[in-house]
Design a protein around this motif. Structure first.
Motif, PDB file in Angstrom:
ATOM      1  N   PRO A   8       0.801  -1.233   0.000  1.00 32.69           N
ATOM      2  CA  PRO A   8       0.000   0.000   0.000  1.00 32.69           C
ATOM      3  C   PRO A   8       0.835   1.285   0.000  1.00 32.69           C
ATOM      4  CG  PRO A   8      -0.859  -1.552   1.605  1.00 32.69           C
ATOM      5  CD  PRO A   8       0.416  -2.132   1.076  1.00 32.69           C
ATOM      6  N   ASP A   9       1.963   1.310   0.710  1.00 31.23           N
ATOM      7  CA  ASP A   9       2.749   2.546   0.741  1.00 31.23           C
ATOM      8  C   ASP A   9       3.388   2.833  -0.619  1.00 31.23           C
ATOM      9  OD1 ASP A   9       4.463   0.389   1.071  1.00 31.23           O
ATOM     10  OD2 ASP A   9       5.612   1.285   2.688  1.00 31.23           O
ATOM     11  N   HIS A  10       3.770   1.799  -1.374  1.00 32.94           N
ATOM     12  CA  HIS A  10       4.295   2.009  -2.727  1.00 32.94           C
ATOM     13  C   HIS A  10       3.191   2.534  -3.648  1.00 32.94           C
ATOM     14  CE1 HIS A  10       8.356   0.297  -2.441  1.00 32.94           C
ATOM     15  NE2 HIS A  10       7.837  -0.515  -1.535  1.00 32.94           N
ATOM     16  N   VAL A  45      13.084  10.591  -2.170  1.00 34.81           N
ATOM     17  CA  VAL A  45      14.239  11.468  -1.980  1.00 34.81           C
ATOM     18  C   VAL A  45      13.749  12.873  -2.302  1.00 34.81           C
ATOM     19  CG1 VAL A  45      16.570  12.041  -2.730  1.00 34.81           C
ATOM     20  CG2 VAL A  45      15.836   9.640  -2.646  1.00 34.81           C
ATOM     21  N   LEU A  46      13.858  13.763  -1.318  1.00 38.70           N
ATOM     22  CA  LEU A  46      13.425  15.154  -1.478  1.00 38.70           C
ATOM     23  C   LEU A  46      14.650  16.059  -1.565  1.00 38.70           C
ATOM     24  CD1 LEU A  46      10.537  15.329   1.139  1.00 38.70           C
ATOM     25  CD2 LEU A  46      10.367  14.970  -1.324  1.00 38.70           C
ATOM     26  N   GLN A  47      14.529  17.127  -2.371  1.00 39.85           N
ATOM     27  CA  GLN A  47      15.647  18.056  -2.509  1.00 39.85           C
ATOM     28  C   GLN A  47      15.133  19.482  -2.574  1.00 39.85           C
ATOM     29  OE1 GLN A  47      18.283  17.242  -5.754  1.00 39.85           O
ATOM     30  NE2 GLN A  47      19.564  19.013  -5.330  1.00 39.85           N
ATOM     31  N   SER A  48      15.857  20.360  -1.872  1.00 41.42           N
ATOM     32  CA  SER A  48      15.626  21.797  -1.970  1.00 41.42           C
ATOM     33  C   SER A  48      16.942  22.401  -2.433  1.00 41.42           C
ATOM     34  CB  SER A  48      15.197  22.378  -0.618  1.00 41.42           C
ATOM     35  OG  SER A  48      16.265  22.370   0.295  1.00 41.42           O
ATOM     36  N   ALA A  49      17.030  23.718  -2.423  1.00 44.72           N
ATOM     37  CA  ALA A  49      18.267  24.377  -2.847  1.00 44.72           C
ATOM     38  C   ALA A  49      19.433  24.066  -1.919  1.00 44.72           C
ATOM     39  CB  ALA A  49      18.045  25.880  -2.919  1.00 44.72           C
ATOM     40  N   SER A  50      19.134  23.770  -0.648  1.00 42.47           N
ATOM     41  CA  SER A  50      20.214  23.607   0.323  1.00 42.47           C
ATOM     42  C   SER A  50      20.323  22.233   0.960  1.00 42.47           C
ATOM     43  CB  SER A  50      20.052  24.652   1.439  1.00 42.47           C
ATOM     44  OG  SER A  50      18.812  24.451   2.091  1.00 42.47           O
ATOM     45  N   GLU A  51      19.392  21.330   0.673  1.00 38.90           N
ATOM     46  CA  GLU A  51      19.464  20.013   1.305  1.00 38.90           C
ATOM     47  C   GLU A  51      18.824  18.932   0.447  1.00 38.90           C
ATOM     48  OE1 GLU A  51      17.225  19.732   4.999  1.00 38.90           O
ATOM     49  OE2 GLU A  51      15.780  21.173   4.254  1.00 38.90           O
ATOM     50  N   GLN A  52      19.235  17.710   0.701  1.00 36.57           N
ATOM     51  CA  GLN A  52      18.657  16.540   0.064  1.00 36.57           C
ATOM     52  C   GLN A  52      18.599  15.433   1.112  1.00 36.57           C
ATOM     53  OE1 GLN A  52      21.010  14.540  -2.956  1.00 36.57           O
ATOM     54  NE2 GLN A  52      19.153  14.019  -4.088  1.00 36.57           N
ATOM     55  N   PHE A  53      17.459  14.719   1.177  1.00 37.19           N
ATOM     56  CA  PHE A  53      17.329  13.664   2.171  1.00 37.19           C
ATOM     57  C   PHE A  53      16.283  12.646   1.743  1.00 37.19           C
ATOM     58  CE2 PHE A  53      14.511  17.114   3.258  1.00 37.19           C
ATOM     59  CZ  PHE A  53      13.330  16.496   3.635  1.00 37.19           C
ATOM     60  N   VAL A  54      16.316  11.501   2.401  1.00 35.55           N
ATOM     61  CA  VAL A  54      15.354  10.424   2.157  1.00 35.55           C
ATOM     62  C   VAL A  54      14.360  10.413   3.308  1.00 35.55           C
ATOM     63  CG1 VAL A  54      15.059   7.927   1.903  1.00 35.55           C
ATOM     64  CG2 VAL A  54      17.093   9.045   0.975  1.00 35.55           C
ATOM     65  N   VAL A  55      13.092  10.259   2.975  1.00 34.20           N
ATOM     66  CA  VAL A  55      12.046  10.182   3.995  1.00 34.20           C
ATOM     67  C   VAL A  55      11.135   9.000   3.653  1.00 34.20           C
ATOM     68  CG1 VAL A  55      10.541  11.850   2.837  1.00 34.20           C
ATOM     69  CG2 VAL A  55      10.300  11.489   5.264  1.00 34.20           C
ATOM     70  N   SER A  56      10.730   8.270   4.680  1.00 32.83           N
ATOM     71  CA  SER A  56       9.875   7.105   4.448  1.00 32.83           C
ATOM     72  C   SER A  56       8.516   7.546   3.923  1.00 32.83           C
ATOM     73  CB  SER A  56       9.691   6.308   5.738  1.00 32.83           C
ATOM     74  OG  SER A  56       8.856   7.011   6.640  1.00 32.83           O
ATOM     75  N   ALA A  57       7.844   6.654   3.225  1.00 33.69           N
ATOM     76  CA  ALA A  57       6.525   6.959   2.666  1.00 33.69           C
ATOM     77  C   ALA A  57       5.544   7.340   3.753  1.00 33.69           C
ATOM     78  CB  ALA A  57       6.009   5.759   1.877  1.00 33.69           C
ATOM     79  N   GLN A  59       6.072   8.804   6.686  1.00 38.26           N
ATOM     80  CA  GLN A  59       6.333  10.164   7.144  1.00 38.26           C
ATOM     81  C   GLN A  59       5.999  11.182   6.050  1.00 38.26           C
ATOM     82  OE1 GLN A  59      10.467   9.737   8.167  1.00 38.26           O
ATOM     83  NE2 GLN A  59      10.003   9.576  10.352  1.00 38.26           N
ATOM     84  N   PHE A  60       6.350  10.856   4.820  1.00 38.91           N
ATOM     85  CA  PHE A  60       6.098  11.737   3.701  1.00 38.91           C
ATOM     86  C   PHE A  60       4.599  11.987   3.512  1.00 38.91           C
ATOM     87  CE2 PHE A  60       5.188  12.208  -0.890  1.00 38.91           C
ATOM     88  CZ  PHE A  60       5.845  13.397  -1.133  1.00 38.91           C
ATOM     89  N   LEU A  61       3.824  10.919   3.454  1.00 32.96           N
ATOM     90  CA  LEU A  61       2.389  11.044   3.217  1.00 32.96           C
ATOM     91  C   LEU A  61       1.665  11.760   4.356  1.00 32.96           C
ATOM     92  CD1 LEU A  61       1.805   7.534   1.659  1.00 32.96           C
ATOM     93  CD2 LEU A  61       1.763   9.745   0.456  1.00 32.96           C
ATOM     94  N   ALA A  62       2.199  11.642   5.578  1.00 28.96           N
ATOM     95  CA  ALA A  62       1.591  12.300   6.724  1.00 28.96           C
ATOM     96  C   ALA A  62       1.819  13.812   6.722  1.00 28.96           C
ATOM     97  CB  ALA A  62       2.135  11.714   8.017  1.00 28.96           C
ATOM     98  N   ALA A  63       2.872  14.285   6.048  1.00 27.51           N
ATOM     99  CA  ALA A  63       3.242  15.695   6.159  1.00 27.51           C
ATOM    100  C   ALA A  63       3.290  16.449   4.828  1.00 27.51           C
ATOM    101  CB  ALA A  63       4.608  15.809   6.847  1.00 27.51           C
ATOM    102  N   VAL A  64       2.892  15.817   3.737  1.00 29.15           N
ATOM    103  CA  VAL A  64       3.016  16.455   2.424  1.00 29.15           C
ATOM    104  C   VAL A  64       1.734  17.186   2.036  1.00 29.15           C
ATOM    105  CG1 VAL A  64       2.192  14.514   1.015  1.00 29.15           C
ATOM    106  CG2 VAL A  64       3.869  16.100   0.077  1.00 29.15           C
ATOM    107  N   SER A  65       1.920  18.263   1.261  1.00 31.47           N
ATOM    108  CA  SER A  65       0.820  18.922   0.582  1.00 31.47           C
ATOM    109  C   SER A  65       1.354  19.341  -0.781  1.00 31.47           C
ATOM    110  CB  SER A  65       0.292  20.120   1.369  1.00 31.47           C
ATOM    111  OG  SER A  65       1.316  21.054   1.593  1.00 31.47           O
ATOM    112  N   VAL A  66       0.486  19.315  -1.761  1.00 33.77           N
ATOM    113  CA  VAL A  66       0.920  19.598  -3.139  1.00 33.77           C
ATOM    114  C   VAL A  66       0.695  21.051  -3.459  1.00 33.77           C
ATOM    115  CG1 VAL A  66       0.588  19.016  -5.562  1.00 33.77           C
ATOM    116  CG2 VAL A  66       0.422  17.253  -3.829  1.00 33.77           C
TER     117      VAL A  66
END
Length: 66
Positions: A8-10, A45-57, A59-66
């Protein structure tokens, strides 16, 4: 051969494609790629101008907005 059912997370991450801009915990990031952690859990894998990191699905789905 036995068919392997998708986890389900995939499946939940399918709508978030590499290159998409998302807001995660109030900051704007672009999705570099979807991946799988050593534990088998889906992640992005998320990236901004100053950082790049991996976040689990989870955690990602709980805190993301488009």
């Amino acid at each position: 051969m036995e068919k392997i059912d998708p986890q389900p997370d995939h499946v939940s991450l399918e709508r978030y494609h590499p290159g998409a801009q998302v807001t995660f915990k109030g900051k704007l990031y672009s999705i570099q790629r979807r991946t799988t952690l050593a534990s088998g859990e889906a992640a992005v894998v998320l990236q901004s101008a100053s950082e790049q990191f991996v976040v689990s699905a989870t955690q990602f789905l709980a805190a993301v907005s488009v």
